[in-house]
Structures are given as C-alpha cells and as structure tokens.
Motif scaffolding. Structure first.
Motif, short mmCIF file in Angstrom:
data_model
loop_
_atom_site.label_atom_id
_atom_site.label_comp_id
_atom_site.label_asym_id
_atom_site.label_seq_id
_atom_site.Cartn_x
_atom_site.Cartn_y
_atom_site.Cartn_z
N LEU A 2 0.81 -1.21 0.00
CA LEU A 2 0.00 0.00 0.00
C LEU A 2 0.85 1.27 0.00
N ASN A 3 1.92 1.30 0.77
CA ASN A 3 2.75 2.51 0.81
C ASN A 3 3.33 2.84 -0.56
N ASP A 4 3.78 1.82 -1.27
CA ASP A 4 4.32 2.05 -2.61
C ASP A 4 3.25 2.60 -3.55
N GLU A 5 2.02 2.08 -3.39
CA GLU A 5 0.92 2.54 -4.24
C GLU A 5 0.62 4.02 -3.99
N ILE A 6 0.56 4.41 -2.74
CA ILE A 6 0.28 5.81 -2.42
C ILE A 6 1.44 6.70 -2.85
N GLN A 7 2.67 6.25 -2.67
CA GLN A 7 3.83 7.05 -3.08
C GLN A 7 3.78 7.32 -4.59
N GLU A 8 3.39 6.31 -5.35
CA GLU A 8 3.27 6.50 -6.80
C GLU A 8 2.24 7.58 -7.12
N LEU A 9 1.11 7.56 -6.43
CA LEU A 9 0.09 8.57 -6.65
C LEU A 9 0.61 9.96 -6.29
N VAL A 10 1.27 10.06 -5.15
CA VAL A 10 1.82 11.35 -4.72
C VAL A 10 2.81 11.87 -5.76
N ASP A 11 3.68 11.00 -6.26
CA ASP A 11 4.67 11.41 -7.25
C ASP A 11 4.02 11.90 -8.54
N LEU A 12 2.84 11.39 -8.84
CA LEU A 12 2.12 11.78 -10.05
C LEU A 12 1.27 13.04 -9.85
N GLY A 13 1.22 13.54 -8.64
CA GLY A 13 0.42 14.73 -8.37
C GLY A 13 -1.03 14.45 -8.03
N ILE A 14 -1.36 13.17 -7.82
CA ILE A 14 -2.72 12.79 -7.43
C ILE A 14 -2.81 12.89 -5.91
N LYS A 15 -3.82 13.57 -5.42
CA LYS A 15 -3.86 13.92 -4.01
C LYS A 15 -4.88 13.13 -3.21
N SER A 16 -5.61 12.21 -3.84
CA SER A 16 -6.63 11.49 -3.09
C SER A 16 -6.89 10.11 -3.69
N ALA A 17 -7.34 9.20 -2.84
CA ALA A 17 -7.72 7.85 -3.27
C ALA A 17 -8.97 7.43 -2.52
N MET A 18 -9.76 6.60 -3.16
CA MET A 18 -10.93 6.01 -2.52
C MET A 18 -10.60 4.56 -2.20
N VAL A 19 -10.76 4.18 -0.94
CA VAL A 19 -10.31 2.88 -0.46
C VAL A 19 -11.49 1.91 -0.35
N PRO A 67 0.33 11.74 5.86
CA PRO A 67 -0.72 12.46 6.60
C PRO A 67 -1.48 13.49 5.78
N ASP A 68 -0.86 14.05 4.74
CA ASP A 68 -1.53 15.07 3.94
C ASP A 68 -2.34 14.49 2.78
N PHE A 69 -2.17 13.21 2.51
CA PHE A 69 -2.90 12.57 1.42
C PHE A 69 -4.36 12.41 1.84
N VAL A 70 -5.29 12.71 0.94
CA VAL A 70 -6.72 12.66 1.26
C VAL A 70 -7.25 11.25 1.04
#
Length: 326
Positions: A62-79, A112-115
C-alpha cells in the motif's frame, strides 16, 4: 466572394498554442481520485482480470501505491476493502480492525496530507452481496442505516478524511451525518453517492471487490437509468441531509444528469468513471482499435465539461502521466 459575410471561427484554432490559449476546460492530476482495492494477507498483488492494469493489493504494497500517486500529483484515493470473511450483516465493514480501517490508518500514518476517502457500504462484506440487511429476501432500509452509520464512524476513527456512502438506502446521508456528529467527527465531510443508477457498467468492479449479489439485483435501491428528474430528487434529499459532495455514477452515460446536478446544487460534483467504462477502453486499446491516450483524455474532459469538479477514475495514474507529458 469578398462581399460574403461569415465568422472565421478557425482563427482561434490555427496553432497548438492558440488552441491552448482559448481552451475552456482543463484536466489536472489533482482532479482525480484513484480507487484502491485492499485485501487481507501479505505479498498479494492480484490482477483483476476484467480490469487490465488494476490490482487488489495487500497492506505491504500500500505505501508504494500511495507514493506512486503522490509522485504523479494525485492527491486522493478512494479505499475499498475485500475482507477474508463475510457474514449476513457485513460486520467486517465496521470492525475497528477491518481491512479498510487498517488501510486507512496505514496511509494516514505514512502520508498524513494525502486525502483518504472511505467507501462506505456493506456489499463487499455481506455473504449475500447486497448493500443492507436482508429479511425474507427483502433488503430492509432502516435497519441497514444503523450499520452504515457504524461503518462510517469506524472509518472516521481510523483517520478517513472523507466518508463516501454508496449504498442508496433512503436516509443514509442523514444517518451517517448524525453518527459522525455524535461520534465527535463533525468536521469529516460526506461525499454522497447521491445519484447512483442500477447500471450494467458495474460488472468489472464486482469482480474486483467480490461484491456481486447472490440473488436478485439492486434495482429496488439503485436508480432506473430511464429517470432524469428522480436524480434531482435524490440529490436534493442528500443536500438537505448534510452531504458535502455529490457523486453521479456512472459518469459517461449520464453526462446530462451531471450537468443537471451541477446547475441545480452549489456543491462539488464528483463523476465516477466506473469499471465498465474503463474496461471497454482498455479492451479496445489492447486490440489496437482506439488510441488509448486520446480517447481517455477526451472522455475525462467530457466529464469536467459536463460539470464534474472531481473524477473517480481507474485511469488516474495513466492520465496524470499523459498530462505531465503535454
């Protein structure tokens, strides 16, 4: 011909930069909400066969998945959670150590800042696959509200930034808003699946979330695709009950509804670009029938043009990469 009077619209289309200068609608990576499916166990990355490029992942990925989103400028995910155990009342949906709750806590501890948006429903957690309590083959509305409110509160306790109830029970926003407020989560907003049609476009999602109903269908609580005014009644109820965002689902076949909702209510509108819409393009692209990049970006811009402020889409990562290449 020199006396012929007509308007030269092409003046504003004659170069790449001119077209960019007058472009009315824009896509940005922060417009996207990426759906994530979390499963129990370790070292699991299960490809969803009907959704090429989408995987169910265990918490250790999961951490790698969120890091990829952050690196791409995506600020939120629906879980979304895929539990190891199911029962008649979907108890893993509101368990403090349910798979979604564990995933939310992990994301917020590390980003913590990821929505984080929590899908709040019971269908993935019930052994019958419906979004509420069953009695004599009937989906009961009011007893289901209590369980949905419990689920929302447990997700907020885990750290969810937004609660997104998708069940379409009458009164679900009121029940969840009351539950959150009573639990001390007055500042947690509700992103309501306000307008959710009983659609054939949901098939691949049910493969990903293991949420197919075991009997019947969901037409007694999801909307008839033929109805337009009903969508405004549904959205109005949710606004009155305390919704902070309004989702229209599916997106592509309901762009007219999205525009109606945007024109009627002064709340952020969210398009849900659903699994069937995603998979059709993926299949066509894999067969060389369409240009995937061009058709995806055209589809997403149509949702923004129709009034969407945000888009839940499985294309989010690809689209963010393509936008950065422009």
């Amino acid at each position: 011909m020199k006396d012929l009077q007509f308007t030269r619209h092409r003046r504003l289309r004659n170069s790449v930069n001119m077209r960019a200068l007058v472009r009315e609608t824009h896509l940005h990576p922060e417009d996207f909400i990426y759906p994530i499916f979390i499963v129990e166990g370790e070292q699991k990355r299960n490809a969803v066969k009907s959704m090429p490029g989408v995987d169910q992942i265990s918490l250790d990925y999961l951490n790698d998945e969120i890091q990829e989103l952050v690196d791409l400028g995506i600020k939120s995910a629906m879980v979304f959670g895929v539990p190891a155990e199911k029962d008649a009342v979907g108890s893993q949906a509101y368990h403090d150590h349910g798979i979604v709750q564990k995933g939310i806590r992990q994301i917020k501890e590390n980003f913590p800042d990821f929505v984080v948006i929590a899908d709040t429903c019971l269908c993935q957690y019930t052994d019958h696959g419906h979004c509420g309590v069953i009695e004599d083959g009937k989906i009961l509305n009011d007893p289901s509200l209590d369980l949905l409110a419990r689920t929302a509160v447990s997700q907020a306790k885990a750290g969810a930034d937004i609660i997104a109830p998708s069940n379409m029970m009458d009164g679900f926003v009121a029940a969840i808003r009351h539950g959150l407020d009573e639990g001390g989560f007055e500042d947690v907003p509700v992103m309501s699946y306000a307008v959710k049609y009983a659609s054939a476009f949901y098939g691949p999602f049910r493969d990903a979330a293991h949420s197919s109903p075991q009997f019947g269908d969901r037409k007694t609580y999801q909307m008839d695709p033929a109805n337009r005014l009903e969508a405004l009644r549904e959205a109005e109820s949710d606004v009155e009950e305390g919704a902070d965002f309004l989702i229209v689902k599916p997106a592509l076949s309901y762009l007219d509804i999205m525009r109606d909702v945007k024109n009627t209510f002064n709340l952020p509108v969210v398009a849900y670009n659903v699994s069937g819409e995603y998979s059709m393009i993926k299949a066509a692209a894999q067969n060389g029938w369409v240009n995937e990049k061009e058709i995806v970006l055209e589809k997403l811009i149509s949702m923004k043009r129709a009034g969407a402020d945000l888009i839940v889409t499985y294309h989010a990562k690809d689209a963010a990469r393509w936008l950065s290449d422009k």
